[in-house]
Design an enzyme around this catalytic site. Sequence first.
Site, short mmCIF file in Angstrom:
data_model
loop_
_atom_site.label_atom_id
_atom_site.label_comp_id
_atom_site.label_asym_id
_atom_site.label_seq_id
_atom_site.Cartn_x
_atom_site.Cartn_y
_atom_site.Cartn_z
N GLU A 270 35.59 97.07 80.24
CA GLU A 270 34.14 97.27 80.20
C GLU A 270 33.73 98.60 80.85
O GLU A 270 34.25 98.98 81.88
CB GLU A 270 33.43 96.12 80.92
N CYS B 6 30.14 87.15 84.27
CA CYS B 6 31.08 88.26 84.15
C CYS B 6 30.40 89.58 84.54
O CYS B 6 30.91 90.32 85.39
CB CYS B 6 31.63 88.35 82.73
N HIS C 119 37.32 91.93 79.68
CA HIS C 119 37.19 90.64 78.99
C HIS C 119 38.44 90.36 78.15
O HIS C 119 39.05 91.29 77.62
CB HIS C 119 35.97 90.64 78.08
#
EC number: 3.4.19.3
Length: 215
Positions: free
Chosen positions: A78, A141, A165
């Site tokens: 991310e 998250c 993820h």
Amino acid sequence: MKILVTGFDPFGDDKINPAIEAVKRLPDEIAGAQIVKLEIPTKFNVSADVVKDAIAKEKPDYVLSMGQAGGRFELTPERVAINLDDGRIQDNAGYQPLNHTIHGDGENAYFTQLPIKAMAKAIREAGVPAAVSNTAGTYVCNHIFYQVQYMRDKMFPDIKAGFMHIPFLPEQVVTRPETPALSLDDDVLGITAAIKAIVARDGKGDIETIEGKNH
């Protein structure tokens, strides 16, 4: 070098979470870096307290947080964490924030310090699908991703941190037709490759290459 790797416990209707299952199976050392593994609860705020205590105790150089992203095909490092909690479902404590600012004195967003392009490339070279992601969502998250970045900003300036993820496991999609899944072995292989990239790029920054998706 020491890397703290965290993974969430199961949440929602799932009895297993690939994040912590993969983290538990990582070797204790990768590319010369000591790997410290930590299970964290899928709970807003509480998860941050657990990670904060671990950072204070272990004094890691890097923090890599792992989470489940059902519906994604690949491992996705991310890029950015946003200052917003907006839960699509309740967390494991029954809490469901709506349009809630995580920290009033925090930045609107924090960018990761991890070499996400190098990580995605290394994962693919290991034979596992991967792509850079530009949204970590607004559930727990993103919450822990943002919280660790906030800690770095306010308390632990020497750490580098980020989030990745991973998809559902095959057993999680038995009753979810046409939903992608990835085996636990591939998860471990991919995470290991990502950590090797983190070690290799330490002090060098990320690689210059075209990566990323619309999401």
